[in-house]
Design a protein around this motif. Sequence first.
Motif, PDB file in Angstrom:
ATOM      1  N   ILE A  59      14.891  60.885 -42.045  1.00  0.00           N
ATOM      2  CA  ILE A  59      13.891  60.264 -42.915  1.00  0.00           C
ATOM      3  C   ILE A  59      13.599  61.232 -44.058  1.00  0.00           C
ATOM      4  N   HIS A  60      13.737  60.751 -45.285  1.00  0.00           N
ATOM      5  CA  HIS A  60      13.389  61.552 -46.463  1.00  0.00           C
ATOM      6  C   HIS A  60      12.290  60.805 -47.222  1.00  0.00           C
ATOM      7  N   GLY A  61      11.257  61.509 -47.664  1.00  0.00           N
ATOM      8  CA  GLY A  61      10.178  60.829 -48.353  1.00  0.00           C
ATOM      9  C   GLY A  61       9.513  61.670 -49.424  1.00  0.00           C
ATOM     10  N   ILE A  62       8.990  60.995 -50.453  1.00  0.00           N
ATOM     11  CA  ILE A  62       8.230  61.659 -51.511  1.00  0.00           C
ATOM     12  C   ILE A  62       7.029  60.800 -51.866  1.00  0.00           C
ATOM     13  N   ILE A  63       5.995  61.430 -52.402  1.00  0.00           N
ATOM     14  CA  ILE A  63       4.841  60.703 -52.936  1.00  0.00           C
ATOM     15  C   ILE A  63       5.104  60.463 -54.413  1.00  0.00           C
ATOM     16  N   THR A  64       5.216  59.213 -54.811  1.00  0.00           N
ATOM     17  CA  THR A  64       5.531  58.883 -56.203  1.00  0.00           C
ATOM     18  C   THR A  64       4.287  58.568 -57.028  1.00  0.00           C
ATOM     19  N   LYS A  65       3.179  58.272 -56.346  1.00  0.00           N
ATOM     20  CA  LYS A  65       1.916  58.013 -57.032  1.00  0.00           C
ATOM     21  C   LYS A  65       0.799  58.555 -56.147  1.00  0.00           C
ATOM     22  N   GLY A  66       0.066  59.555 -56.663  1.00  0.00           N
ATOM     23  CA  GLY A  66      -0.928  60.210 -55.816  1.00  0.00           C
ATOM     24  C   GLY A  66      -2.349  60.117 -56.295  1.00  0.00           C
ATOM     25  N   GLY A  67      -2.597  59.409 -57.384  1.00  0.00           N
ATOM     26  CA  GLY A  67      -3.944  59.324 -57.942  1.00  0.00           C
ATOM     27  C   GLY A  67      -3.926  59.590 -59.428  1.00  0.00           C
ATOM     28  N   VAL A  68      -5.093  59.484 -60.058  1.00  0.00           N
ATOM     29  CA  VAL A  68      -5.141  59.634 -61.515  1.00  0.00           C
ATOM     30  C   VAL A  68      -5.965  60.836 -61.985  1.00  0.00           C
ATOM     31  N   LYS A  69      -6.981  61.269 -61.169  1.00  0.00           N
ATOM     32  CA  LYS A  69      -7.843  62.373 -61.575  1.00  0.00           C
ATOM     33  C   LYS A  69      -8.538  62.930 -60.344  1.00  0.00           C
ATOM     34  N   PRO A  70      -8.710  64.253 -60.269  1.00  0.00           N
ATOM     35  CA  PRO A  70      -9.284  64.849 -59.056  1.00  0.00           C
ATOM     36  C   PRO A  70     -10.665  64.324 -58.667  1.00  0.00           C
ATOM     37  N   ASN A  71     -11.507  63.949 -59.661  1.00  0.00           N
ATOM     38  CA  ASN A  71     -12.853  63.503 -59.307  1.00  0.00           C
ATOM     39  C   ASN A  71     -12.952  61.998 -59.074  1.00  0.00           C
ATOM     40  N   ILE A  72     -11.800  61.330 -58.976  1.00  0.00           N
ATOM     41  CA  ILE A  72     -11.761  59.912 -58.609  1.00  0.00           C
ATOM     42  C   ILE A  72     -10.995  59.795 -57.296  1.00  0.00           C
ATOM     43  N   ILE A  73     -11.684  59.321 -56.265  1.00  0.00           N
ATOM     44  CA  ILE A  73     -10.982  59.117 -54.998  1.00  0.00           C
ATOM     45  C   ILE A  73      -9.878  58.087 -55.222  1.00  0.00           C
ATOM     46  N   PRO A  74      -8.618  58.428 -54.935  1.00  0.00           N
ATOM     47  CA  PRO A  74      -7.512  57.521 -55.230  1.00  0.00           C
ATOM     48  C   PRO A  74      -7.629  56.191 -54.494  1.00  0.00           C
ATOM     49  N   GLY A  75      -7.565  55.120 -55.269  1.00  0.00           N
ATOM     50  CA  GLY A  75      -7.628  53.791 -54.681  1.00  0.00           C
ATOM     51  C   GLY A  75      -6.261  53.241 -54.320  1.00  0.00           C
ATOM     52  N   GLU A  76      -5.194  53.885 -54.817  1.00  0.00           N
ATOM     53  CA  GLU A  76      -3.851  53.410 -54.500  1.00  0.00           C
ATOM     54  C   GLU A  76      -2.846  54.553 -54.610  1.00  0.00           C
ATOM     55  N   THR A  77      -1.982  54.669 -53.628  1.00  0.00           N
ATOM     56  CA  THR A  77      -0.894  55.656 -53.671  1.00  0.00           C
ATOM     57  C   THR A  77       0.401  54.978 -53.247  1.00  0.00           C
ATOM     58  N   GLU A  78       1.504  55.573 -53.669  1.00  0.00           N
ATOM     59  CA  GLU A  78       2.815  55.032 -53.323  1.00  0.00           C
ATOM     60  C   GLU A  78       3.718  56.148 -52.811  1.00  0.00           C
ATOM     61  N   MET A  79       4.570  55.806 -51.857  1.00  0.00           N
ATOM     62  CA  MET A  79       5.537  56.739 -51.309  1.00  0.00           C
ATOM     63  C   MET A  79       6.899  56.050 -51.236  1.00  0.00           C
ATOM     64  N   GLU A  80       7.933  56.797 -51.469  1.00  0.00           N
ATOM     65  CA  GLU A  80       9.291  56.263 -51.376  1.00  0.00           C
ATOM     66  C   GLU A  80      10.006  56.947 -50.220  1.00  0.00           C
ATOM     67  N   PHE A  81      10.638  56.162 -49.365  1.00  0.00           N
ATOM     68  CA  PHE A  81      11.316  56.695 -48.192  1.00  0.00           C
ATOM     69  C   PHE A  81      12.751  56.180 -48.096  1.00  0.00           C
ATOM     70  N   TYR A  82      13.626  57.067 -47.603  1.00  0.00           N
ATOM     71  CA  TYR A  82      14.978  56.687 -47.196  1.00  0.00           C
ATOM     72  C   TYR A  82      15.068  56.905 -45.689  1.00  0.00           C
ATOM     73  N   LEU A  83      15.474  55.883 -44.977  1.00  0.00           N
ATOM     74  CA  LEU A  83      15.729  56.000 -43.533  1.00  0.00           C
ATOM     75  C   LEU A  83      17.230  55.903 -43.316  1.00  0.00           C
ATOM     76  N   ARG A  84      17.789  56.857 -42.581  1.00  0.00           N
ATOM     77  CA  ARG A  84      19.232  56.839 -42.294  1.00  0.00           C
ATOM     78  C   ARG A  84      19.462  56.924 -40.786  1.00  0.00           C
ATOM     79  N   ALA A  85      20.548  56.290 -40.355  1.00  0.00           N
ATOM     80  CA  ALA A  85      20.904  56.319 -38.939  1.00  0.00           C
ATOM     81  C   ALA A  85      22.406  56.110 -38.787  1.00  0.00           C
ATOM     82  N   LYS A  86      22.888  56.375 -37.582  1.00  0.00           N
ATOM     83  CA  LYS A  86      24.329  56.295 -37.300  1.00  0.00           C
ATOM     84  C   LYS A  86      24.868  54.891 -37.506  1.00  0.00           C
TER      85      LYS A  86
END
Length: 404
Positions: free
Chosen positions: A221-248
Amino acid sequence: MEIIVEKMEELRQISKEIWKNPELGYEEKYAHKIITDFLKNNGFHVEESYLHPTGFRASFGTTTDRRESGGGGGDKGSSHACVMVEYDALPEIGHASGRNLVTESGLAAAIVIKSSIERGETKGKVSVLGCPGHEGNGGKVDAIKKKFFEDIDFAVSAQPYTSDISTPLMLTIMRLCVTYKGKQAHASAHPWEGRNALDAAVLCYNNISVLRQQLKPLMQIHGIITKGGVKPNIIPGETEMEFYLRAKDHVDMAVLQQRANGAFVAAAKATGCEIEFNFQEKPYSNLTSNPTLAKLYEKNAEKYGISFTRNCEELQIPVGSTDVGNVSHVIPTILPTFSIGTSARNHTEAFAEAAGSDAAHECAVNVGKALAATAIDVMSDKNLQMQMKEDFTSVNSASMTAWH
């Protein structure tokens, strides 16, 4: 192989031009033009913009009525070989997968097979499939859905790498985007009113990291956070992560998806966030190399000085994933890897640099010769055709049906 001597410099220039002008998937307009021009000038019938604006198919030769012959290898039938070429680059690091060399080796193979058909030494047909957008876009999956491979008996291609392997280990891959939706709030004044979507993403990443310890060796499993928020003093209302899952294979992929889903959902529950999944619509199947084609390729490649690795540890390392895997579940297929004279690994700047070297050009041409010789062997021998088909049925009946 006289045609290769005649076209050597032209093949080198095509490879160099693609390498010097890297284009991302489905944007390969320059590569599309120079490749299709070459094929037209060498007597192929070319259909430009096949399936995609930068895709193509080219063909030479004929086959008898497939319905009467039962396909290639029958008493009345002749074989139809497909050579697959790729020419897209990676963001920022160009041809760090060496797809300029995939094209060069494929074109070399195609013109040798054509020459053999033209001289009457081989009966049948050769097609070249131009596959744009290999890096995650699945051009060959589209070709399967459009029934391109229905009248083709076998397919060949090759992948630049750090060593020569006739049957490389290539994994099933599923790509997805995970979105966490919380609630924005002022991080200092009223944090209790928020639901932190970044906390969900961080927990998700940690959950996956812990899960990795308990996975089977070829589950990844490989993953990254592609969207983590807009500003430190705003609690993030939406985040995005991209994942690759690999198997035999597809069986292990089903297990991996189930376990990963637990990690994804747990992060949402812990933070009070909602979760959404967006799966990439063209997952890649594991590669099932055809034993008959692979053995023939080894035999022919050794004639051109190619030495295959016998290092057991190296042979067990996954090369990655490819939509050639999907093709291998439809018709007999091989995708050997070949050394380009560097110890640098794929997807690095150093490998991209090596892919433009004269040494890499020489390697690609030799691989093209070996692929062509393998195709000609099969097209000229009914027993080999039958063995290839028997191997295909045997290997693929033992695996899950591929998603096409």
